[in-house]
Design an enzyme around this catalytic site. Sequence first.
Site, PDB file in Angstrom:
ATOM      1  N   LYS A 102       0.873  -1.174   0.000  1.00  0.00           N
ATOM      2  CA  LYS A 102       0.000   0.000   0.000  1.00  0.00           C
ATOM      3  C   LYS A 102       0.914   1.229   0.000  1.00  0.00           C
ATOM      4  O   LYS A 102       1.456   1.621   1.026  1.00  0.00           O
ATOM      5  CB  LYS A 102      -0.905   0.018   1.236  1.00  0.00           C
ATOM      6  CG  LYS A 102      -1.987   1.107   1.206  1.00  0.00           C
ATOM      7  CD  LYS A 102      -1.510   2.344   1.922  1.00  0.00           C
ATOM      8  CE  LYS A 102      -2.589   3.431   1.888  1.00  0.00           C
ATOM      9  NZ  LYS A 102      -2.108   4.709   1.393  1.00  0.00           N
ATOM     10  N   GLU A 135       9.128   1.889  11.597  1.00  0.00           N
ATOM     11  CA  GLU A 135      10.159   2.920  11.524  1.00  0.00           C
ATOM     12  C   GLU A 135       9.435   4.257  11.453  1.00  0.00           C
ATOM     13  O   GLU A 135       8.664   4.507  10.526  1.00  0.00           O
ATOM     14  CB  GLU A 135      11.075   2.712  10.324  1.00  0.00           C
ATOM     15  CG  GLU A 135      11.994   1.504  10.459  1.00  0.00           C
ATOM     16  CD  GLU A 135      12.904   1.549  11.673  1.00  0.00           C
ATOM     17  OE1 GLU A 135      13.201   2.669  12.176  1.00  0.00           O
ATOM     18  OE2 GLU A 135      13.316   0.473  12.150  1.00  0.00           O
ATOM     19  N   CYS A 170      13.247  11.131   7.575  1.00  0.00           N
ATOM     20  CA  CYS A 170      13.171  10.804   8.999  1.00  0.00           C
ATOM     21  C   CYS A 170      14.520  10.969   9.667  1.00  0.00           C
ATOM     22  O   CYS A 170      14.604  11.147  10.889  1.00  0.00           O
ATOM     23  CB  CYS A 170      12.622   9.398   9.197  1.00  0.00           C
ATOM     24  SG  CYS A 170      13.527   8.113   8.329  1.00  0.00           S
ATOM     25  N   GLU A 206       8.787  16.658  15.663  1.00  0.00           N
ATOM     26  CA  GLU A 206       9.266  16.461  14.294  1.00  0.00           C
ATOM     27  C   GLU A 206       8.515  17.377  13.340  1.00  0.00           C
ATOM     28  O   GLU A 206       7.281  17.351  13.286  1.00  0.00           O
ATOM     29  CB  GLU A 206       9.083  15.006  13.865  1.00  0.00           C
ATOM     30  CG  GLU A 206       9.694  14.721  12.505  1.00  0.00           C
ATOM     31  CD  GLU A 206       9.598  13.262  12.105  1.00  0.00           C
ATOM     32  OE1 GLU A 206      10.563  12.740  11.526  1.00  0.00           O
ATOM     33  OE2 GLU A 206       8.553  12.643  12.359  1.00  0.00           O
TER      34      GLU A 206
END
Length: 490
Positions: free
Chosen positions: A182, A257, A291, A392
Amino acid sequence: MQNTIEKGVKTYLNYINGEWSTSSTKEVLSSINPANKDEIVGYVQSSSREDLDTAVAAAKEAQKAWRKLSGAARGDFLYKAAAIMESRLEEIAESMTREMGKTFMESKGETARGVAILRYYAGEGMRKVGDVIPSQESDALLFTTRVPLGVVGVIAPWNFPVAIPIWKMAPALIYGNAVVLKPASEVAVTAAKIMECFDEAGIPAGVVNVVTGKGSVIGQGIIDHPDINGITFTGSNTVGKQVGKGALNRGAKYQLEMGGKNPVIISKDADLDLAVDGTISGGLRSTGQKCTATSRVFVQSAVYDEFKEKLLAKVKELKVGSGMEGETWMGPCASESQLNTVLYYIEKGKEEGATLLYGGERPSENGLDNGFYVQPTVFENVTIDMAIAKEEIFGPVLALIKVETIEEALELANDTEFGLSASIYTKDIQNILSFINEIEAGLVRVNAETAGVELQAPFGGMKQSSSHSREQGQAAIEFFTSIKTVFLKA
C-alpha cells in the site's frame, strides 16, 4: 475522491494477481505535482477492502509455490527487476520528482539505490539461513533454519517512494514471502512504475501486489487482515502506534520505523566548512522531508558565531524551485498539508521566542506561489523545551542551540522521545568515543551528516523512533522470517 478525469492524464491501476485492474469503487484519486498544484501527474485507484481482500487472497495462494523455490531462483526475479528498473531509471526518477518534489538529481540517486537494493537481496538468496548446533546426543543433528512469515503487508510513505518500498519488498520476497504493497497516495504513480518492473521481470502472479487508496481503508485493512502475517511500516508515530496495536491484537508480527528529531553536534575543533556543508545537506536536502534529517544543531560557543555566519551565507545561496530544473537545489514540500505543517511550526517557533535568522516565508517569485514552496529556515536562541526543538517538523527548518561543552550537547541531544540518527563534527578522539557511547540513537555518524545509511548496513532507531527491529542489510532476515529449530535423529 474523483470521478471526472482530466483529458490526457493517465490513470494507473492496481496490480493484483499478475493483472492490472480498476478498483471495485470505480473511483480514483489525483496525484498532484507539488511544484505546480494545477498539474495532475496521474490518477490512481481509490480502492476498497474488497480489492485488498482479493490481493491478500492472491498473495496467500501464490506464496505456497514461491516459498518452495530456491533462494537463487527467487533472486533471479529480483535481478531481472533490477535490470529493468535500471533501464527505466530516468523515467521513474522523473515520475518521483513530479509527484513529491525532490530534485531530479536526488530522484535519480534514489532510483539507483532501489536498483542496488534489489541486487543486494537477490544475492541474499545464496547466503546461509541457519546454523548447526552441537547436540548433547552424539547420534543426533541439531540445527536451525528460517521460514517465511507468509503474506507481508507493506505500508510505505511518500518521502522515499522507490527506496523504502523496495528495501521492504526485496527482503520479504527473497526470504519466501508474498507481498501486498500500500503506497502513499501522493506517490502511487511511482509505485505503479515499480510494479511494472516486477511484472516485466515475470514474477509469478500474486507474489507481489499493489493496492492504492486511502490509509483509513487500505492501510487499516492491512492492519486488521487475518491473512496478513507481518506488517512493515514507515511513517508517523501516530499511525505507527495504530499499526503496532492492531497487529499485536491479532498476533501479527510488525516492524515500525517512525519519526526523528535528529541532532548534530559541532565541536569547537570541528572542520567548520565540512560541518556547515553536512548540516545543510542533512537538514535541507529533500526539503527536510527525511526521517533522518538534521533538525537540532548544537554548536559549542567558542565557534558558534563563525559557524552561524558560514551557515547563513550558504543557506542564502540555495536555489528553491521545481525539482526538474537543473539549477534547483531544494524543491517544494510534497503536499499542501505538509507545507501547512511546516508553516505552523515556523510560526510556533517565533511565538515561543526563537529568533528567525533566515527564511520562514513562502517564495512567490517566478510562479513559485503556485507550488508548495517554503524558504529554507534557520532559527537561533532556541531552547530545548520549544516545539521546534521537540517535535518532528519534517521540513527545511534548522534550530541552532549554543552549548558550552560536549557533555552539555550530549545531554540536550538525548532530551527527546526520538532516537533515530545523530552526528558529530570533531577531530577529538575522546569526543568521538563519548558521542558513540552516550548518544541515544540507532544510527551514529561521525564527521558526516545525520541523513543516510548504506544499504548493506542495519537501519533503525531507538526510543519512539522504532519498534526496535532493524531494516536493510542482513539484519532484515530477523523480521521477515521465523527461526525453526530442528532436532534430527535417525
